[in-house]
Write an enzyme that holds these catalytic residues in place. Structure first.
Site, PDB file in Angstrom:
ATOM      1  N   ARG A 119       0.885  -1.180   0.000  1.00 38.35           N
ATOM      2  CA  ARG A 119       0.000   0.000   0.000  1.00 38.35           C
ATOM      3  C   ARG A 119       0.910   1.214   0.000  1.00 38.35           C
ATOM      4  NH1 ARG A 119      -5.370   1.331   3.472  1.00 38.35           N
ATOM      5  NH2 ARG A 119      -6.140  -0.038   1.834  1.00 38.35           N
ATOM      6  N   HIS A 146      -7.299   0.617  -6.496  1.00 32.23           N
ATOM      7  CA  HIS A 146      -7.529  -0.226  -5.307  1.00 32.23           C
ATOM      8  C   HIS A 146      -8.184  -1.531  -5.784  1.00 32.23           C
ATOM      9  CE1 HIS A 146      -7.790  -1.397  -1.287  1.00 32.23           C
ATOM     10  NE2 HIS A 146      -8.687  -0.570  -0.804  1.00 32.23           N
ATOM     11  N   GLN A 149      -9.863  -4.298  -3.401  1.00 37.06           N
ATOM     12  CA  GLN A 149     -11.173  -3.884  -2.911  1.00 37.06           C
ATOM     13  C   GLN A 149     -12.273  -4.255  -3.905  1.00 37.06           C
ATOM     14  OE1 GLN A 149     -12.071  -2.062   0.058  1.00 37.06           O
ATOM     15  NE2 GLN A 149     -14.071  -2.746  -0.675  1.00 37.06           N
ATOM     16  N   ASP A 241     -17.397   6.842  -1.764  1.00 37.29           N
ATOM     17  CA  ASP A 241     -16.128   6.734  -1.031  1.00 37.29           C
ATOM     18  C   ASP A 241     -15.856   8.107  -0.406  1.00 37.29           C
ATOM     19  OD1 ASP A 241     -13.717   5.777  -0.044  1.00 37.29           O
ATOM     20  OD2 ASP A 241     -12.622   6.035  -1.932  1.00 37.29           O
ATOM     21  N   CYS A 281     -16.306   1.187   0.574  1.00 38.62           N
ATOM     22  CA  CYS A 281     -15.147   0.357   0.937  1.00 38.62           C
ATOM     23  C   CYS A 281     -14.755   0.524   2.396  1.00 38.62           C
ATOM     24  CB  CYS A 281     -13.973   0.683   0.011  1.00 38.62           C
ATOM     25  SG  CYS A 281     -13.324   2.352   0.229  1.00 38.62           S
ATOM     26  N   ARG A 309     -13.460  -8.924   1.604  1.00 35.91           N
ATOM     27  CA  ARG A 309     -12.048  -8.672   1.321  1.00 35.91           C
ATOM     28  C   ARG A 309     -11.246  -9.938   1.614  1.00 35.91           C
ATOM     29  NH1 ARG A 309      -9.952  -3.471   1.356  1.00 35.91           N
ATOM     30  NH2 ARG A 309      -8.084  -4.570   0.649  1.00 35.91           N
TER      31      ARG A 309
HETATM   32  N1   CP Z   1     -11.209  -0.448   2.356  1.00 34.55           N
HETATM   33  C1   CP Z   1      -9.952  -0.442   2.775  1.00 34.55           C
HETATM   34  O1   CP Z   1      -9.003  -0.627   2.014  1.00 34.55           O
HETATM   35  O2   CP Z   1      -9.825  -0.239   4.111  1.00 34.55           O
HETATM   36  P1   CP Z   1      -8.464  -0.007   4.917  1.00 34.55           P
HETATM   37  O3   CP Z   1      -7.944   1.347   4.528  1.00 34.55           O
HETATM   38  O4   CP Z   1      -8.874  -0.078   6.354  1.00 34.55           O
HETATM   39  O5   CP Z   1      -7.488  -1.081   4.546  1.00 34.55           O
HETATM   40  N1  NVA Z   2     -10.045   6.454  -1.457  1.00 35.80           N
HETATM   41  C1  NVA Z   2      -9.678   6.054  -0.141  1.00 35.80           C
HETATM   42  C2  NVA Z   2      -9.860   4.578   0.045  1.00 35.80           C
HETATM   43  C3  NVA Z   2      -9.530   4.059   1.402  1.00 35.80           C
HETATM   44  C4  NVA Z   2      -9.659   2.583   1.525  1.00 35.80           C
HETATM   45  C5  NVA Z   2      -8.243   6.450   0.140  1.00 35.80           C
HETATM   46  O1  NVA Z   2      -7.395   6.291  -0.748  1.00 35.80           O
HETATM   47  O2  NVA Z   2      -7.955   6.932   1.225  1.00 35.80           O
END
Ligand code: CP
Ligand code: NVA
Length: 323
Positions: A119, A146, A149, A241, A281, A309
């Site tokens: 990440r 992502h 997800q 989101d 998400c 997930r």
């Molecule tokens: N939806 C998602 O990726 O959540 P986190 O940021 O908690 O991993």
């Molecule tokens: N769009 C959000 C998703 C978090 C899971 C971010 O990138 O923070």
């Protein structure tokens, strides 16, 4: 017929083994549908308490440059349930955070691990990592995509609706990482996708163009509008989101004003298909991108989506990492 299905499955498995998963477009439509089938099988095995330790002895490294609850825990539990192990590697604690190159890190970790989940911020970072490493690299979120997800999202929609092709999903808010992977996913599986976002916050043009090309083949319509009422019309799935993603914290206040007309609320949802499901998400900001009444209401499937997930990623790990 049976034989050709088995042949197809064998081909998919062979093609995916050892591959990276950086975007939804790394998978074909058949591969996505196959992964969802495996995810459902693994979910049933887990629910019935039947062991399925298909990755015994395998180790997944998980590099995090941003916070996470779901991604971190679901990948770690996925590896445990598959009989393997996961290592949490905060970029603050490894030398990457002190300037060691992405390429050196990738090369070194390839000698210890069977796969890496990352990440990070720039999508180019994960691409560089994948280019330099000899093990599968999985995207656990970048600023642009992502995809893990969206595998879970497709699984959740499939569980509720029984099919994907021909459904209409509508997304409200920022044309961000989640939106990009949803656009790609919808195009791949033949689901119509309408995204309503304010001017200046539209999804990436090249992602859209590519998705529209794929959509022509799968029969889906991908539409971008500034009008939420157009997007919500006849929607089977409503998605939103956060308005400010990780890394955009300083824009939070400004974005609240811009995105307010795109809030998913009761007035908007009444215009959807009456059997619509609501997805997010998570993490969510109640009272911003979605009202409490909707996210905690009867149409919301957000906790099932979060649980999925685990199941979707187990399918992915099983196929990519298996010897
Ligand atoms: N939806 C998602 O990726 O959540 P986190 O940021 O908690 O991993
Ligand atoms: N769009 C959000 C998703 C978090 C899971 C971010 O990138 O923070």
């Amino acid at each position: 017929m049976m034989q050709s299905l088995q042949f197809k499955e064998k081909n998919i498995k062979a093609n995916l083994k050892g591959k990276d998963f950086l975007t939804i477009n790394d998978l074909s439509s058949d591969e996505i549908m196959y992964l969802l089938t495996v995810a459902e099988e693994l979910k049933q095995l887990q629910k019935q308490g039947i062991p399925h330790e298909e990755l015994k002895g395998k180790v997944l490294g998980m590099i995090f440059e941003k916070s996470s609850t779901r991604t971190r825990v679901s990948f770690e539990v996925a590896m445990l349930q598959l009989g393997g192990h996961a290592l949490f590697l905060s970029s603050k604690d490894i030398q990457l955070g002190r300037g060691e190159t992405v390429e050196d890190t990738a090369n070194v970790l390839s000698g210890y691990l069977d796969g890496v989940m990352i990440r990070t911020f720039g999508h180019d970072t994960i691409e560089r990592f994948a280019n330099a490493s000899s093990i599968p690299v999985i995207n656990g979120l970048t600023d642009l995509h992502h995809p893990a997800q969206i595998l879970a999202d497709l699984l959740t929609i499939l569980e509720h609706k029984g099919y994907l092709k021909g459904l209409k999903a509508a997304y409200f808010g920022d044309g961000n990482n989640v939106a990009h992977s949803l656009i790609e996913g919808a195009a791949k599986v033949g689901m119509h996708f309408s995204i309503a976002c304010p001017e200046g916050y539209e999804p990436d043009e090249s992602i859209l163009t590519k998705a529209k090309e794929i959509a022509k083949e799968t029969g889906s319509i991908i539409e971008v509008t500034t009008n939420p009422v157009i997007a919500v019309n006849e929607a089977d799935v409503i998605i939103t989101d956060v308005w400010a993603s990780m890394g955009q914290e300083e824009e939070q206040e400004e974005r609240k004003g811009v995105f307010e007309p795109y809030q998913v609320n009761e007035e908007l949802c009444i215009k959807a298909n009456e059997k619509y499901i609501f997805m997010h998400c998570l993490p969510a900001h109640r009272g911003e991108e979605v009202t409490t009444g909707i996210i905690d209401g009867p149409h919301s499937v957000v906790y099932q989506e979060a649980e999925n997930r685990l199941h979707a990623q187990k399918a992915l790990l099983k196929i990519l990492l298996k010897s």
